[in-house]
Motif scaffolding. Structure first.
Motif, short mmCIF file in Angstrom:
data_model
loop_
_atom_site.label_atom_id
_atom_site.label_comp_id
_atom_site.label_asym_id
_atom_site.label_seq_id
_atom_site.Cartn_x
_atom_site.Cartn_y
_atom_site.Cartn_z
N GLU A 100 1.90 -0.97 -4.23
CA GLU A 100 2.04 -0.77 -2.40
C GLU A 100 2.80 -1.00 -1.73
OE1 GLU A 100 -0.10 1.68 -1.99
OE2 GLU A 100 -0.37 1.28 0.49
N THR A 136 5.34 0.48 0.66
CA THR A 136 5.26 0.07 2.18
C THR A 136 7.30 -0.19 2.48
OG1 THR A 136 3.28 -0.56 1.96
CG2 THR A 136 4.97 -1.04 3.71
N ARG A 147 -3.71 4.42 -0.30
CA ARG A 147 -3.21 3.54 -1.34
C ARG A 147 -3.58 4.31 -2.68
NH1 ARG A 147 -1.83 0.11 2.05
NH2 ARG A 147 -3.23 -1.01 4.37
#
Ligand code: GRG
Length: 304
Positions: free
Chosen positions: A83, A87, A55
């Motif tokens: 994020e 991802t 993260r």
């Protein structure tokens, strides 16, 4: 910060900081994307978004916002969006048409669980939602700053950023004699661009001056390149268990990397030098910049 008795100086505790920030970010990520219909695609998006990882991009965004006078609340929607974008880039990177990997973050890759069709769509869904999420959820920020962040995110993921870096990265397979300039271009675009935007977006939301943004941009460019150099090194020196993904892939794909061009020791030295240069940019911020300094050191010391 913890006070050491012997010297009565404050030492920044990075491990506790990263742990605490990770918990905060993961709670926000879980709440950011509730299940919806069709269930299959939401499940696939949540599978990868909530699969763990360091993260680092959201943590950098929050740290930069706080450093420049903003708050966690202002920056959290953008932190989540970073994020989501990271991802989706991992989901697409792992596809058979690209890196073709079976493991990511210690779990089966998205397409191994949901199939290639759904994995592509889950990535697309996360990318689109990241922009919507920033636009709808950012509160108490000048709307012009929100637009600036949205434009920066667009530039970062597109052909001028991640997409462009990935295209050259794919083309570099089977070319171990690639020149250092092209390799650095790939690293700056494929990996550095999103890390730089993570740092800059926090500062933009906080309403920071151009001068401070320029210093943070240099800090971020340096840690971004150092991050990918260390990634290249870990691909050789770490195990699959440590990395949570297949190790030794660069050698197999006959890719030029920093270690293949310069050797492991010289690559480590270059990464450390980049971190040193990054930290120089934080000189004016004093103690407040301790999280960004410690994260820069973490980048070269990390084992995963
Ligand atoms: C962005 C539209 C769009 C498409 C994606 C596939 C692609 C284009 C780009 C690839 C980008 C990529 C996978 C770069 C590698 C970056 C990198 C070093 C990832 C590992 O980051 P960590 O170590 O991972 O922070 P965790 O799991 O800790 O989050």
């Amino acid at each position: 910060m913890v006070q050491t008795e012997a010297e009565n100086i404050e030492v920044f505790d990075l491990n506790s900081y990263l742990k605490e920030r990770k918990i905060l970010v993961e709670k926000a990520l879980d709440e950011s994307l509730p299940m919806g219909k069709p269930e299959k695609v939401y499940e696939s998006m949540r599978y990868s978004l909530l699969a763990g990882g360091k993260r680092l991009r959201p943590i950098l965004c929050l740290a930069s916002a706080e450093l420049t006078g903003g708050t966690i609340e202002m920056a959290m929607p953008t932190a989540c969006a970073l994020e989501m974008i990271h991802t989706m880039s991992l989901i697409h990177d792992d596809l058979p048409a690209m890196d073709n990997d079976d493991y990511r973050r210690g779990k089966l890759t998205n397409h191994k669980v949901y199939g290639e069709d759904i994995a592509i769509l889950a990535g697309d869904g996360l990318l689109a939602y990241s922009f919507e999420f920033v636009a709808v959820n950012t509160k108490n920020v000048d709307p012009l700053a929100v637009i600036e962040v949205l434009a920066l995110l667009g530039q970062t993921v597109g052909a001028a950023g991640l997409v462009g870096g990935q295209v050259l990265d794919l083309e570099s397979e089977g070319k171990p004699d690639l020149d250092a300039e092209t390799l650095s271009f790939i690293h700056h675009h494929k990996t550095g661009a999103l890390l730089k935007t993570s740092v800059l977006s926090g500062a933009i939301l906080a309403g920071t001056s151009t001068k401070i943004k320029a210093k943070l941009a240099k800090y971020a460019e340096n840690i971004g390149l150092a991050f990918q150099i260390v990634d290249d090194i870990l691909d050789i020196t770490a195990t699959q268990e440590e990395l949570g993904k297949t190790a030794g892939k660069d050698l197999k794909a006959q890719k030029a990397t920093y270690p293949s061009l310069w050797g492991i020791d010289e690559s480590k030295r270059q990464a450390q030098e980049l971190v040193r240069e990054a930290i120089v940019e934080l000189a004016d911020f004093g103690q407040k910049a301790e999280p960004l300094r410690a994260i820069a050191h973490f980048i070269t010391n990390r084992k995963y």
